[in-house]
Write a protein that holds these residues in place. Structure first.
Motif, short mmCIF file in Angstrom:
data_model
loop_
_atom_site.label_atom_id
_atom_site.label_comp_id
_atom_site.label_asym_id
_atom_site.label_seq_id
_atom_site.Cartn_x
_atom_site.Cartn_y
_atom_site.Cartn_z
N LYS A 1 2.39 -7.41 -4.76
CA LYS A 1 3.82 -7.39 -4.49
C LYS A 1 4.56 -7.65 -5.80
CE LYS A 1 7.21 -9.09 -1.20
NZ LYS A 1 7.57 -7.75 -0.75
N GLY A 2 5.63 -6.92 -6.04
CA GLY A 2 6.33 -7.09 -7.30
C GLY A 2 6.02 -5.97 -8.27
N ILE A 3 5.09 -5.12 -7.89
CA ILE A 3 4.76 -3.96 -8.73
C ILE A 3 4.78 -2.74 -7.83
CG2 ILE A 3 2.89 -2.82 -9.98
CD1 ILE A 3 2.17 -5.51 -11.12
N ALA A 4 5.48 -1.70 -8.28
CA ALA A 4 5.61 -0.51 -7.45
C ALA A 4 5.00 0.68 -8.16
CB ALA A 4 7.08 -0.25 -7.15
N TYR A 5 4.41 1.58 -7.38
CA TYR A 5 3.87 2.81 -7.94
C TYR A 5 4.36 3.99 -7.12
CZ TYR A 5 0.60 6.10 -10.06
OH TYR A 5 0.06 7.16 -10.75
N ALA A 6 4.82 5.02 -7.80
CA ALA A 6 5.23 6.24 -7.10
C ALA A 6 3.98 7.10 -6.93
CB ALA A 6 6.28 6.98 -7.91
N PRO A 7 3.45 7.24 -5.69
CA PRO A 7 2.18 7.93 -5.49
C PRO A 7 2.25 9.40 -5.92
CG PRO A 7 3.25 7.48 -3.40
CD PRO A 7 4.04 6.77 -4.44
N VAL B 1 0.86 -1.18 0.00
CA VAL B 1 0.00 0.00 0.00
C VAL B 1 0.90 1.24 0.00
CG1 VAL B 1 -1.68 1.33 1.33
CG2 VAL B 1 -1.91 -1.15 1.18
N VAL B 2 0.67 2.14 -0.92
CA VAL B 2 1.43 3.39 -0.93
C VAL B 2 0.46 4.56 -0.88
CG1 VAL B 2 3.45 2.55 -2.16
CG2 VAL B 2 1.50 3.39 -3.46
N SER B 3 0.89 5.66 -0.26
CA SER B 3 0.01 6.81 -0.21
C SER B 3 0.84 8.09 -0.20
CB SER B 3 -0.87 6.75 1.04
OG SER B 3 -0.09 6.91 2.19
N LYS B 4 0.16 9.17 -0.50
CA LYS B 4 0.82 10.47 -0.52
C LYS B 4 -0.22 11.52 -0.21
CE LYS B 4 3.87 13.23 -3.29
NZ LYS B 4 5.06 12.99 -4.04
N ILE B 5 0.19 12.57 0.46
CA ILE B 5 -0.72 13.66 0.76
C ILE B 5 -1.19 14.24 -0.58
CG2 ILE B 5 1.06 15.42 0.86
CD1 ILE B 5 -0.36 16.43 3.41
N SER B 6 -2.50 14.40 -0.73
CA SER B 6 -3.00 14.82 -2.04
C SER B 6 -3.25 16.32 -2.06
CB SER B 6 -4.28 14.06 -2.39
OG SER B 6 -5.41 14.80 -2.00
N THR C 1 0.50 13.44 -5.97
CA THR C 1 -0.33 14.44 -5.31
C THR C 1 -1.65 14.65 -6.04
OG1 THR C 1 1.65 15.56 -4.57
CG2 THR C 1 -0.37 16.84 -4.54
N ASP C 2 -1.61 14.57 -7.38
CA ASP C 2 -2.81 14.87 -8.16
C ASP C 2 -3.76 13.67 -8.27
OD1 ASP C 2 -1.50 13.28 -9.97
OD2 ASP C 2 -1.01 14.89 -11.35
N GLU C 3 -3.48 12.59 -7.58
CA GLU C 3 -4.37 11.42 -7.49
C GLU C 3 -4.49 10.64 -8.78
OE1 GLU C 3 -8.08 12.83 -5.84
OE2 GLU C 3 -7.17 13.37 -3.93
N TYR C 4 -3.72 10.98 -9.81
CA TYR C 4 -3.80 10.24 -11.07
C TYR C 4 -3.16 8.85 -10.91
CZ TYR C 4 -5.43 14.10 -13.97
OH TYR C 4 -6.19 15.08 -14.53
N THR C 5 -3.75 7.87 -11.62
CA THR C 5 -3.20 6.52 -11.65
C THR C 5 -2.64 6.29 -13.05
OG1 THR C 5 -4.87 5.84 -10.06
CG2 THR C 5 -3.77 4.09 -11.29
N LEU C 6 -1.33 6.46 -13.20
CA LEU C 6 -0.71 6.43 -14.52
C LEU C 6 0.04 5.12 -14.73
CD1 LEU C 6 0.65 10.10 -14.55
CD2 LEU C 6 -1.54 9.23 -15.41
N ALA C 7 -0.39 4.36 -15.73
CA ALA C 7 0.18 3.03 -15.95
C ALA C 7 1.68 3.11 -16.23
CB ALA C 7 -0.53 2.35 -17.12
N PHE C 8 2.12 4.17 -16.94
CA PHE C 8 3.54 4.23 -17.30
C PHE C 8 4.43 4.59 -16.11
CE2 PHE C 8 3.27 8.86 -17.76
CZ PHE C 8 1.95 9.05 -18.11
N GLN C 9 3.82 4.89 -14.96
CA GLN C 9 4.61 5.16 -13.76
C GLN C 9 4.70 3.92 -12.86
OE1 GLN C 9 5.92 8.26 -13.02
NE2 GLN C 9 5.02 9.45 -14.67
#
Lengths: 325, 521
Positions: free
Chosen positions: B501-507, B255-260, B509-517
């Protein structure tokens, strides 16, 4: 028969117009889709322009007349949020919902009627009692909870079946169906029984009480006295006579399954009409809401008509007269 | 109908033919994508998909800072002209070159979209003329100095002039006109169900780690969580807070999170007239609106224990807030903290203001719009009741809620604001500047707060070209508004993702879910 059908159709038009007026006024009273759809940074002038672009600044009666003018030519308007034909959106989603409702009804019939008959024939046996106890569960457990439990057990814990969505489809006469592929059936294996559950219970109870009543009738006693086999007595004489209420209920419930598959559709992310309706209500996408309800009303009318015609086939005493139905 | 069926047939044929790519990523989205046309309607879920297929002149990084996109550099030339230099050698998915003419066409197309309930024109209407200097240089002229030009253009997707000329929104949904230059190409869109994309190997920003991506629309929270638990998807956005403990504890998931950029706050009704939702302790409507008294507003802010709210209601997935934009964003005031929890001080202030016995209040909140919105309102009601403001909560769905709130029908209501431009000017101008139809300020100033000193500061900031000076003015405006408790910030929401597990996402601020990230680890 023809007069009956024509008369019914005229009545249907009145119902459709009344329905569209109610929905129009209802959605108008809730509010304005622009308020939730427009980018919050937009200023007041942009908002007013967007409202005018959708014709929402006009008086309600004028908006309704515009709609009626289109509806007569078969155009039920364009979705505000999808910018495509509202009817087209519904037609696109219809195969998925019909397929789900049809599968659920099939399960309900295939399970409900034999089990109900069994319970009616052996009301005091352990098997009969178990069936009846099970039907109470089917009635009382909420659909969404059962759906989540099915997902928890079969998708999450056992990993046997996919948790959501519709499987691969193949085209049959231009209609995409997932019933014909293994992947499609795997995707149906949870939502269809989930949707069927209530109707299985309903048909069990209906068939059982009908069978118990019929078994006491003179014609059954007479048939037995004539020396007919048990199989023929039950299969022909009992079953045929209890089918009339069962067919009515199946007809009505099939309409209900289509119209109210919403809960199952959202739990299983099934891309059907019910989900479209909920999304449209949340966004106040009036053209889609109106079109959906008109389609459903039409469906109900058609199903009722089919049920009436089926009656006369099942029971020669029933005639389709002008005032009947 | 025939057309719709034909489309479905074509889609199915394509799906059967292509099959699932080997290195494919499956992502569960929490909101519906209503259209693939990047100019039709400015909705975050739609933009989220457009981010993959199309490029913009200016992009936002994970901290909502502007970074070069199709434009490598930009600068103002004189007071009312901006010049953007385009990246050389960028190609559309169909192999044609992306030039300044496509940029001009795209900006023009935004204004020509009809029947949109949420158009993008707010970001292009400042532009009065476009000059194409050469294929990689473009100038935008405005009527008055417009420092926010790069910001505005960070919302406009560039489509191909050749393909999109005369194309309708439906042509984008079917893929006929869906030719962009972004990291992924369009494969198919099934309304309400899924969007499938395949990698654009020649993207100028570098090859994306996954060769294909399928976005599934899983609006139901339980269904979304079940989908990742059962392995039907590799990642989901916005896992419900109630499930986070379980997901974090499970070694199979991350689980990853970031202040939005989204602040959750209460709006006061600042009108003279009192509303039926504020009464004295016996239920009689008050003669004057208590929220016009600064002491009452301060008392209410002190009465709410934001730390407890964040820990209990939000289970730690939010950060208490005393201002409009979170740290990292332009115009955040360093050191401006939320009011400390001080129930005694609140009671004293209420007594000073002439309400020693408090009053009765109905708090309004939307149901299901923001994370735990109903629970937040309930918790606030309990905290306010403790200092003598006996509160109850009424919630309603967002559609009727926003309609009533925008007519000033409520006394004290919950709202959220995402500073999507990444700058404090966004909430200041829309939420707190005096409502003025013709100047375009205060469009969402539903409490009708009005403070001439604040208006002056905001107007000055919006017209200020120098970044440093603008930042100073925005900070000054924020301080002024917060000292006046013009509205009552509660917390900044966290943007949260759960991945296998095995997949990482850099959270982000703008809440977008970008596949290329997303990265395989």
């Amino acid at each position: 028969m023809l007069v009956f059908v024509i008369r019914r159709s005229l009545q249907s038009v009145v119902v459709l117009v009344a329905m569209s007026v109610i929905v129009f006024v209802g959605v108008y009273a809730i509010g304005n889709p622009i308020d939730i759809l427009i980018n919050p940074q937009a200023d007041q002038i942009d908002r007013e322009r967007a409202i005018a672009a959708l014709g929402l600044d006009r008086p309600l009666w004028e908006q309704y007349l515009t709609f009626l003018r289109g509806a007569v030519t078969g155009d039920l308007g364009r979705s505000f949020v999808h910018s495509t034909s509202a009817l087209g959106l519904i037609v696109e989603k219809m195969p998925a919902t019909l397929e789900l409702a049809f599968s659920a009804m099939l399960i309900a019939i295939v399970l409900g009627i034999p089990l109900g008959l069994w319970a009616g024939l052996k009301p005091d046996a352990l098997s009969g009692r178990t069936i009846m106890a099970g039907s109470i569960l089917g009635f009382s457990l909420p659909t969404f909870w059962v759906g989540l439990m099915l997902i928890m057990v079969f998708s999450v814990m056992l990993g046997w079946l996919p948790s959501n969505g519709r499987g691969t489809t193949v085209d049959l006469f231009g209609v995409p169906l997932s019933l014909l592929t293994v992947d499609g059936l795997a995707h149906l294996a949870l939502p269809a029984p989930n949707l069927a559950l209530f109707n299985v219970a309903l048909l069990i109870r209906l068939t059982r009480s009908g069978a118990r009543e019929a078994l006491l009738q003179d014609y059954v006693k007479f048939a037995r006295a004539k020396g007919l086999s048990n199989r023929r007595v039950i299969g022909v004489h009992v079953l045929r006579n209890i089918l009339i209420p069962v067919v009515t209920v199946i007809g009505l419930q099939f309409g209900a399954l289509i119209a109210f598959a919403i809960v199952t559709e959202s739990v299983f992310a099934w891309p059907g009409m019910g989900k479209l309706l909920i999304d449209s209500i949340n966004l106040l996408d009036r053209p889609v809401i109106v079109a959906y309800l008109l389609v459903i009303v039409t469906l109900f009318i058609a199903i009722n008509l089919a049920v009436d015609i089926l009656y006369s086939a099942l029971d020669p005493r029933v005639r389709l007269s002008e005032g009947g139905g | 109908m025939r057309r719709a069926l034909g489309t479905v047939v074509a889609i199915v044929a394509l799906a059967v033919a292509s099959g699932a790519p080997a290195q494919s990523l499956r992502i569960g989205l929490a909101a519906d994508v209503t259209s693939i046309d990047p100019h039709y309607i400015n909705l975050i879920p739609n933009n989220n998909i457009a981010e993959h297929i199309f490029d913009k002149l200016v992009r936002m990084d994970a901290d909502s800072r502007l970074v070069p996109g199709l434009a490598t550099s930009w600068k103002p030339i004189g007071a009312t002209t901006w010049e953007f230099r385009l990246r050389k050698g960028v190609k559309f998915h169909d192999g044609s070159d992306l030039t300044a003419a496509d940029v001009a066409f795209s900006i023009d197309r935004v204004a020509r979209i009809e029947n949109s309930p949420g158009p993008f024109v707010a970001y292009t209407k400042a532009i009065t003329a476009i000059d194409i200097v050469d294929p990689t240089t473009i100038r935008f002229r405005t009527a008055s100095p417009h420092p926010l030009m790069p910001n505005d253009l960070s919302t406009i997707y560039i489509v191909s002039r050749k393909v999109a000329s005369g194309a309708s929104t439906e042509d984008f949904n079917t893929g006929r006109a869906t030719v962009g230059s972004g990291p992924y190409r369009f494969v198919r869109y099934v309304n309400g169900d899924r969007i499938e994309l395949v990698r654009n190997d020649g993207w100028w920003g570098g090859k994306a780690p996954f060769s294909g991506v399928t976005f599934r629309i899983l609006k139901n929270d339980a269904a979304r969580v079940a989908a990742i638990l059962s392995g039907d998807v590799d990642a989901i956005e916005q896992p419900p807070i109630a499930d986070l403990t379980r997901l974090s504890a499970d070694p199979r998931f991350v689980v990853v999170s970031k202040i939005s950029h989204r602040v959750i706050f209460f709006n006061f009704n600042h009108l003279e007239r009192s509303s039926p939702f504020v009464t004295d302790r016996d239920g009689r409507q008050l003669a004057r609106n208590p929220f016009r008294d600064l002491r009452v507003r301060r008392a209410m802010s002190k009465a709410v224990n934001r730390t407890a709210m964040v820990e209990r209601v939000m289970e730690g997935h939010a950060s208490p807030s005393g201002q409009l934009v979170s740290a990292n964003l332009f115009g955040h005031v360093p050191g401006l903290e939320a009011d400390a929890f001080d129930p005694e001080g609140a009671k004293r202030l209420l007594a000073e203001a002439g309400y020693p016995d408090g009053f009765q209040l109905t708090i309004h909140a939307p149901a299901g719009r923001y994370v735990n919105d109903e629970k937040i309102a309930q918790a606030a009601a309990q905290m306010l009741t403790r200092v003598g403001i006996v509160s109850k909560v009424e919630t309603l769905p967002m559609a009727p809620y926003s309609a009533r709130a925008s007519r000033q029908e409520f006394s004290f209501h919950l709202l959220g604001w995402g500073a999507s431009t990444g700058k404090a000017s966004s909430p200041l101008r829309s939420l707190l500047a005096t409502f003025d139809r013709d100047k375009g300020t205060g469009a969402v100033n539903w409490g009708r707060y009005s403070n001439p000193a604040l208006d002056l500061l905001i107007a000055e900031a919006v017209g200020e070209v120098d970044d440093g000076r603008r930042r100073g003015l925005l900070e000054q405006a924020t301080r002024l508004a917060m000292a006046d408790v013009a509205l009552m910030p509660l917390h900044f929401q966290f943007a949260i993702w759960a991945t296998r597990k095995g997949i990482a996402y850099a959270p982000r601020t703008d809440e977008y879910t970008l596949a290329f990230q997303f990265r395989a680890t």
